[in-house]
Design a protein around this motif. Structure first.
Motif: not given
Length: 402
Positions: A337-345, A209-212
């Motif tokens: 939704n935490t990790g995704g934007p953090w990685l993108g930033g 769920t977190a990764l998708a």
């Protein structure tokens, strides 16, 4: 489907609009607060962090409290958090308001999901969750583009005021339309519910769920600057492209909710594969405004097509603990939704262009596919063991062979 499930879905509209609307407001917020766009993007992560922490904590804290009264309290705190955000004079206070709103949002979502699941049969769980997720889809169709439009015309604070009004409407709906919901005859026990965390399928469901979710929102969070700086679209078109994502989300939720109960792993594998392909395509063809707009729609389809199955899977593997199952799913989505934007930033801060966020998101969804394959193998192995045990214990299995 009970009316109360639809009311919960409508309430989720306000929650979802707040969660996702910053995708269309990052540039004006960054300018007003004197921070970089990646720093403004962390406001999405702030909301997600509040959801990750708030879902299990509030699920435990409210385990034995009256359901309706708790829903009323949570939607009220959420609305007040939107007002605080609209009035915030500094980035730090805006960040804090996002966390507070997210805590309330997490509690409402986790409790609302458990209530919705309790009202339907086991083979209707994905459809019930699709109704609630439909609130998120409508938020993406209407709320997020409307927030971007308000931000463009009246300033970003007006979007927060609008969500505060939507929360007030949701409060009226919960007060007048949600019936009194009695606690289970057998009082929930925290120790028993916590046992679900000893099951590796629960942790696999969390990882998937977190990764998708994180893969898609790694790119979606920075879609607005990608459209204006890479695709060359005028800022006035951004709300319309965000609306396309929302329309895709509504289409995906509708299809996924109808199919997932019968073909859960099929939906997971096909949906996450679709997200991976669309993210790679966005990285390759993001400079084309037509391609970027079409891919925004397709990413909405694939992400929300998968969502009902992700929710139903958690309730299936953690069925003995429905309250914590809902909270764990909420936390898992928001870990993404935490990790995704953090990685993108992080990628953008490293000097890469905005389409590189799509490459990073695709890397996350590829790992999610691998975890799904492992979960399917474990599921089949357990099913064979259960079937074999049932066969050995049946009277017919003891009959002489002729």
């Amino acid at each position: 489907m009970p009316l109360a499930v639809y009311i919960l879905g409508l309430s989720v509209f306000a929650l979802g609009t707040s969660e996702f609307m910053l995708s269309g407001l990052l540039p004006p917020i960054a300018e007003d607060m004197h921070v970089s766009i990646p720093q403004a993007g962390l406001l999405n992560s702030a909301f997600a962090i509040g959801m990750v922490v708030g879902a299990p904590l509030l699920a435990v804290a409210t385990l034995r409290l009256p359901r309706k009264a708790t829903l009323i309290a949570l939607i009220t705190v959420f609305g007040l958090g939107q007002v605080a955000g609209a009035l915030a004079p500094t980035y730090s206070l805006l960040f804090a308001s996002r966390v507070i709103s997210a805590l309330a949002c997490a509690g409402f979502w986790a409790l609302g999901a458990a209530v919705a699941i309790s009202m339907v049969k086991v083979n209707q769980r994905a459809r019930a969750m699709a109704v609630m997720i439909g609130g998120l889809s409508i938020a993406n169709v209407l709320g997020v583009p409307a927030g971007a439009f308000l931000g463009e015309q009246l300033g970003w604070r007006s979007a927060f005021w609008a969500v505060g009004v939507a929360a007030a409407v949701a409060l009226v709906g919960v007060l007048t339309k949600i019936p009194h919901i009695p606690l289970p005859a057998e009082r929930p026990e925290l120790r028993r519910e916590l046992r679900i965390y000893g099951d590796r399928q629960v942790w696999l469901a969390v990882v998937i769920t977190a990764l998708a979710a994180g893969g898609v929102f790694c790119a979606f969070t920075y879609l607005s600057p990608l459209l204006t700086e890479v695709s060359g679209l005028d800022a006035g078109w951004v709300p319309w492209v965000l609306a396309l994502f929302g329309v895709g989300a509504l289409v995906g939720t509708t299809i996924g909710g109808r199919v997932a109960d019968a073909h859960l792993f099929g939906v997971l594998l096909s949906g996450i594969t679709g997200s991976t392909l669309f993210l790679v395509a966005l990285a390759l063809f993001g400079s084309s405004p037509v391609a970027a707009s079409a891919l925004a729609f397709l990413m909405g389809v694939s992400a929300f097509y998968t969502a009902p199955a992700l929710n139903a899977r958690m309730f299936n593997v953690a069925g003995a603990a429905p309250t914590l199952a809902g909270a764990t799913t909420t936390a898992a989505f928001n870990l993404g939704n935490t990790g995704g934007p953090w990685l993108g930033g992080t990628v953008v801060d490293a000097g890469f262009s905005y389409e590189s966020t799509a490459w990073a998101g695709a890397a996350m969804t590829v790992v999610a596919l691998g975890a799904t394959a492992v979960a399917l193998r474990v599921h089949r192995s357990r099913s064979r063991v259960v079937t074999g045990s049932a066969h050995l214990e049946s009277p017919s299995s003891l009959a002489p062979v002729e």
